[in-house]
Design a protein around this motif. Structure first.
Motif, mmCIF file in Angstrom:
data_model
loop_
_atom_site.group_PDB
_atom_site.id
_atom_site.type_symbol
_atom_site.label_atom_id
_atom_site.label_comp_id
_atom_site.label_asym_id
_atom_site.label_seq_id
_atom_site.Cartn_x
_atom_site.Cartn_y
_atom_site.Cartn_z
ATOM 1 N N ASN A 178 64.793 90.785 112.559
ATOM 2 C CA ASN A 178 65.674 91.960 112.586
ATOM 3 C C ASN A 178 66.207 92.298 111.193
ATOM 4 O OD1 ASN A 178 65.278 92.031 115.330
ATOM 5 N ND2 ASN A 178 67.161 90.932 115.826
ATOM 6 N N LEU A 179 66.551 91.263 110.413
ATOM 7 C CA LEU A 179 67.010 91.493 109.038
ATOM 8 C C LEU A 179 65.888 92.111 108.209
ATOM 9 C CD1 LEU A 179 69.241 91.145 106.940
ATOM 10 C CD2 LEU A 179 68.386 88.841 106.503
ATOM 11 N N GLY A 180 64.642 91.679 108.448
ATOM 12 C CA GLY A 180 63.497 92.276 107.761
ATOM 13 C C GLY A 180 63.384 93.760 108.048
ATOM 14 N N GLU A 181 63.676 94.178 109.280
ATOM 15 C CA GLU A 181 63.611 95.600 109.628
ATOM 16 C C GLU A 181 64.678 96.412 108.887
ATOM 17 O OE1 GLU A 181 63.639 96.073 113.817
ATOM 18 O OE2 GLU A 181 61.658 95.184 114.092
ATOM 19 N N ILE A 182 65.824 95.786 108.668
ATOM 20 C CA ILE A 182 66.874 96.475 107.890
ATOM 21 C C ILE A 182 66.401 96.693 106.452
ATOM 22 C CG2 ILE A 182 69.219 96.278 106.981
ATOM 23 C CD1 ILE A 182 69.075 96.866 109.963
ATOM 24 N N TYR A 183 65.854 95.635 105.829
ATOM 25 C CA TYR A 183 65.343 95.772 104.466
ATOM 26 C C TYR A 183 64.201 96.785 104.414
ATOM 27 C CZ TYR A 183 68.051 91.703 102.920
ATOM 28 O OH TYR A 183 69.054 90.845 102.585
ATOM 29 N N ASP A 184 63.390 96.828 105.457
ATOM 30 C CA ASP A 184 62.299 97.798 105.538
ATOM 31 C C ASP A 184 62.858 99.215 105.547
ATOM 32 O OD1 ASP A 184 59.998 99.187 105.947
ATOM 33 O OD2 ASP A 184 59.418 98.180 107.799
ATOM 34 N N ALA A 185 63.897 99.445 106.377
ATOM 35 C CA ALA A 185 64.507 100.771 106.449
ATOM 36 C C ALA A 185 65.149 101.171 105.121
ATOM 37 C CB ALA A 185 65.552 100.800 107.569
ATOM 38 N N GLN A 186 65.646 100.175 104.358
ATOM 39 C CA GLN A 186 66.265 100.449 103.046
ATOM 40 C C GLN A 186 65.234 100.464 101.911
ATOM 41 O OE1 GLN A 186 69.195 97.293 102.967
ATOM 42 N NE2 GLN A 186 70.797 98.664 103.735
ATOM 43 N N LYS A 187 63.923 100.343 102.272
ATOM 44 C CA LYS A 187 62.810 100.369 101.315
ATOM 45 C C LYS A 187 62.841 99.189 100.339
ATOM 46 C CE LYS A 187 62.215 105.383 101.552
ATOM 47 N NZ LYS A 187 62.107 106.650 100.810
ATOM 48 N N LEU A 231 71.736 102.986 115.422
ATOM 49 C CA LEU A 231 72.672 104.047 115.023
ATOM 50 C C LEU A 231 72.653 104.286 113.508
ATOM 51 C CD1 LEU A 231 75.651 102.942 117.299
ATOM 52 C CD2 LEU A 231 74.162 104.925 117.644
ATOM 53 N N LYS A 232 71.698 103.589 112.803
ATOM 54 C CA LYS A 232 71.473 103.745 111.366
ATOM 55 C C LYS A 232 72.646 103.307 110.503
ATOM 56 C CE LYS A 232 67.965 107.314 111.928
ATOM 57 N NZ LYS A 232 67.452 108.625 111.519
ATOM 58 N N ASN A 233 73.453 102.376 111.030
ATOM 59 C CA ASN A 233 74.509 101.753 110.234
ATOM 60 C C ASN A 233 73.929 100.464 109.637
ATOM 61 O OD1 ASN A 233 76.329 103.760 111.051
ATOM 62 N ND2 ASN A 233 76.838 102.621 112.916
ATOM 63 N N TYR A 234 73.076 100.620 108.611
ATOM 64 C CA TYR A 234 72.266 99.499 108.149
ATOM 65 C C TYR A 234 73.076 98.373 107.515
ATOM 66 C CZ TYR A 234 68.393 102.718 108.949
ATOM 67 O OH TYR A 234 67.507 103.570 109.526
ATOM 68 N N GLU A 235 74.108 98.705 106.765
ATOM 69 C CA GLU A 235 74.889 97.651 106.115
ATOM 70 C C GLU A 235 75.611 96.778 107.140
ATOM 71 O OE1 GLU A 235 74.936 96.616 103.030
ATOM 72 O OE2 GLU A 235 73.385 98.104 102.584
ATOM 73 N N LYS A 236 76.181 97.432 108.190
ATOM 74 C CA LYS A 236 76.833 96.661 109.252
ATOM 75 C C LYS A 236 75.809 95.780 109.966
ATOM 76 C CE LYS A 236 80.847 99.446 110.506
ATOM 77 N NZ LYS A 236 81.513 100.171 111.613
ATOM 78 N N ALA A 237 74.663 96.391 110.262
ATOM 79 C CA ALA A 237 73.613 95.639 110.962
ATOM 80 C C ALA A 237 73.197 94.419 110.139
ATOM 81 C CB ALA A 237 72.410 96.539 111.225
ATOM 82 N N LYS A 238 73.058 94.609 108.820
ATOM 83 C CA LYS A 238 72.647 93.499 107.953
ATOM 84 C C LYS A 238 73.678 92.372 107.993
ATOM 85 C CE LYS A 238 72.594 94.061 103.433
ATOM 86 N NZ LYS A 238 72.145 94.525 102.107
#
Length: 734
Positions: free
Chosen positions: A244-253, A212-219
């Protein structure tokens, strides 16, 4: 995205539960007759081999248990045996055979009225349907397992069933329903203190927030999952949450942080030998390289990931990796290869009903056909993409809300906050959907324009074809002129052929000359090698002869030492006999002992200073028998005598030279001083030469010392005569 309930983990956790959870005591109490000992032994043996991971033996005893249970008519143990057989097929990735065995087990559990066993079997059936992409059937099986466990109030298994349902709805793209089930599982696990399960739930909720692109919550959720996994030492859960945390950092560049997480996760998966997680890590590292336009590195990671996913027949991983490979080949302009991979991924995604992967495959296919000039095909795929996206983002949302009302009817008060969050997310989704539709409409208009231009281009091509046909008719009148030109060209070609034949002949001659030159060069090289080899052998032979000559000279010099010492000592004995016969007798006895020492030392190339000193002290004691206090010796040596060496009898010859060639009397005593100076042993005596020349002197003592130092390649000794002293300096070696 790495699913928190990886297939392997779900498989082994569930199967271990299946094997160990059955309460045989309760079952025996429920039956009216005693269970035969053979059945109990077969069941015990089968379980033992399962825990030892000896699957073939486990399978054999499962079939033995089935035969015994059928023979004695024990439905409960027939159910157990079929369950064990299904477990074996599941481990061997034979899904259809496993399903057949589990359905047989379900039938016998029903006959035995064992609800606990039925719940376990429904859960296993759900796992198989989930793995092969039959999500509707997986939901049905998990719902039945959930209902039974709720009735039995088995909270651990209730949470497991809810967790599994959340994963199925996630794969169908129904993220909000998935979120509800994962939240329910989380509450139960927190309530019963299941820390490992709590970590898995936080990770699953983080995945949904990521979708759902809520990256901070996901992190935040992934970091909680990692912390819990570290507390309970759950390495597999830690590997999943790190990925999964790596994918969040990836999405945040934040690519450096992402790579660090992926590599930590990969290291854990390699240690635990989990191929599915291993393949997912490799694929994500490839995506990281792709985003940084390192296409060759990305390609290597994707190919390794594809091999891992295909080894374990993980179709979802294969599908995602094929999509990513097609993206790489598209960016590197290898369009045919990209198209092949994109078509393969599209077929797998449609077969497994993986909606997100279907959309990705359609996107890539549309772009590829567009770039190749297949505008009509690109347009058709774009329309399919729009309609499919509408079905996913619109129709699916309506179905979700209907199912949410049914599922959440009894929990409105508890989850009011969650519903408010979902409504806000729905509004965001509708805005994103409208924006996506506008962009798609724009693309559709551009594609329609391109299709129209392509049709116009085809009409122009037909007109040009007609014009070319007319031109051909006009050229028909010029055939005679062309035939003459062809004759001229034929003659010119004939001349060219003759010229080429001459050139070929010259080339053959040149090749022969080159071949001859190479042959001569090889002969010269071989002859040179033989000459050098012979020269080397000759040089080695000369060196051996030279060495043998040196050794012979050294042996000759050593053999000179013993007679020289003997001659000098006999001369001294002869003079002593005339002076004092008793001293002569003592001198003769000690001389015989000293001569034995000479014979022992003379065959050595070098001796330690310690051994040389022992001999010289014995020699000087012998001389003091003859001269008494008229011969005075001073020692000033600080060096460790065992650590330095010199040629044998060198010091003795120097001392003997001093005694032989100088006057020794009470009026003129001889002072000999032995000391160390600059790594040399110094023998110094006061100079008081005898009035007459020594008649029996052979003059070989000091010369012998020089020759032996020379042959040993050592520094030469020094012999220094002044008006008052005579000094001998003997170099010492370590």
């Amino acid at each position: 995205m790495l699913n928190i309930l990886t297939y392997k983990k779900v498989l082994w956790l569930t199967l271990a539960f299946c094997i160990s959870a059955t309460c045989l005591v309760a079952q025996n109490a429920a039956t009216s007759r005693q269970t035969p000992q053979s059945i109990l032994e077969a069941n015990k043996t089968a379980r033992m081999y399962y825990y030892q991971s000896k699957i073939d033996s486990f399978f054999y005893w499962a079939n033995t248990l089935l035969a015994l249970a059928q023979k004695h008519n024990f439905p409960h143990y027939e159910a157990e045996a079929n369950k064990y057989i299904g477990v074996t097929y599941l481990i061997r990735n034979q899904s259809q055979k496993a399903l057949k065995a589990f359905f047989k087990s379900l039938k016998h559990y029903h006959q035995a009225q064992d609800d606990k066993g039925k719940a376990m079997i429904f859960n296993n059936i759900g796992i198989i349907y989930y793995d092969i992409g039959s999500y509707a059937q997986a939901i049905d099986a998990y719902q039945k397992a959930l209902a039974i466990n709720q009735r039995l109030q088995h909270f651990v298994h209730i949470a497991t069933a809810q967790n599994n349902l959340g994963n199925v709805y996630k794969m169908r793209g129904q993220y909000k329903i998935a979120l509800i089930y994962h939240l329910k599982a989380l509450r139960i696990r927190q309530k019963i203190g299941d820390k490992k399960g709590e970590g898995a739930s936080w990770s699953n909720i983080g995945i949904l927030e990521q979708y759902l692109k809520n990256y901070e919550k996901a992190k935040q959720y992934f970091q909680k999952a990692i912390k819990i996994a570290q507390e309970v030492q759950n390495l597999e859960g830690q590997a999943i949450a790190l990925n999964n945390l790596g994918e969040i950092y990836d999405a945040q560049k934040k690519y450096n942080l992402a790579e660090g997480c992926y590599r930590q996760s990969l290291k854990l998966n390699q240690k635990l030998k989990i191929p599915k997680g291993w393949g997912t890590n490799l694929s994500n590292l490839g995506m990281l390289a792709f985003r940084q336009k390192q296409y060759s590195i990305a390609l290597k990671y994707y190919q390794k990931a594809l091999i891992k996913h295909r080894q374990i027949k993980h179709q979802e991983g294969v599908c995602l990796t094929l999509i990513r490979l097609s993206d790489v080949y598209w960016r590197t302009q290898q369009l045919d290869t990209a198209l092949t991979y994109a078509q393969q991924s599209y077929q797998i995604a449609k077969k497994l009903n993986l909606k997100r992967h279907v959309l990705e495959s359609l996107r890539v296919l549309s772009n590829l056909y567009y770039q190749q000039g297949g505008y009509q095909r690109a347009y058709d795929l774009q329309k399919t993409y729009i309609s499919y996206q509408d079905s996913v983002l619109n129709t699916t949302k309506l179905k979700e809300m209907e199912e949410l009302k049914t599922i959440y009817e009894t929990e409105r008060k508890q989850d009011s906050i969650v519903l408010l969050t979902l409504n806000l997310a729905k509004q965001k989704d509708s805005i994103q959907l409208k924006q996506a539709n506008l962009e798609l409409l724009k693309k559709s208009q551009r594609l329609q324009t391109l299709v129209f231009k392509q049709a116009q281009h085809e009409r122009e091509a037909r007109l040009q074809k007609i014009a070319s046909e007319k031109e051909q008719q006009a050229r028909a009148f010029q055939t005679q002129e062309k035939s003459r030109q062809q004759e001229i060209k034929f003659l010119a070609k004939k001349d060219e052929l003759n010229t080429s034949l001459l050139q070929n002949a010259s080339l053959q001659k040149r090749n022969l000359l080159i071949s001859g030159g190479i042959a001569i060069l090889l002969l010269v090289i071989i002859a040179g090698w033989l000459f050098i080899n012979q020269r080397q052998r000759t040089r080695l032979a000369k060196e051996r002869l030279k060495r043998q000559n040196v050794i012979s000279q050294f042996e000759y010099l050593k053999h000179q030492v013993s007679p020289h010492f003997l001659l000098n000592s006999l001369n001294a004995l002869a003079s002593l006999i005339q002076e004092d016969s008793k001293k002569a007798h003592t001198f003769a006895l000690k001389f015989s002992q000293l001569y034995l020492f000479v014979l022992e030392l003379k065959d050595n190339l070098i001796v330690s200073l310690e051994d040389e000193f022992k001999f010289c002290e014995a020699y000087l004691a012998l001389q003091q028998i003859r001269f008494g206090d008229n011969l005075k010796i001073d020692y000033e040596i600080s060096t460790d005598k065992s650590q330095v060496s010199l040629p044998p009898l060198a010091l003795q010859i120097a001392l003997e030279n001093a005694v032989k060639h100088n006057q020794i009397s009470a009026q003129a005593p001889l002072h000999i001083r032995i000391f160390e100076e600059a790594k040399k042993l110094v023998v110094q005596n006061n100079l008081q030469k005898k009035a007459t020349h020594v008649a029996n002197s052979t003059h070989i003592g000091l010369q012998n010392i020089k020759e032996r130092y020379k042959l040993l390649g050592k520094e030469q000794p020094e012999f220094i005569e002044s008006t008052t002293d005579f000094t001998v300096k003997l170099p010492l070696s370590l």
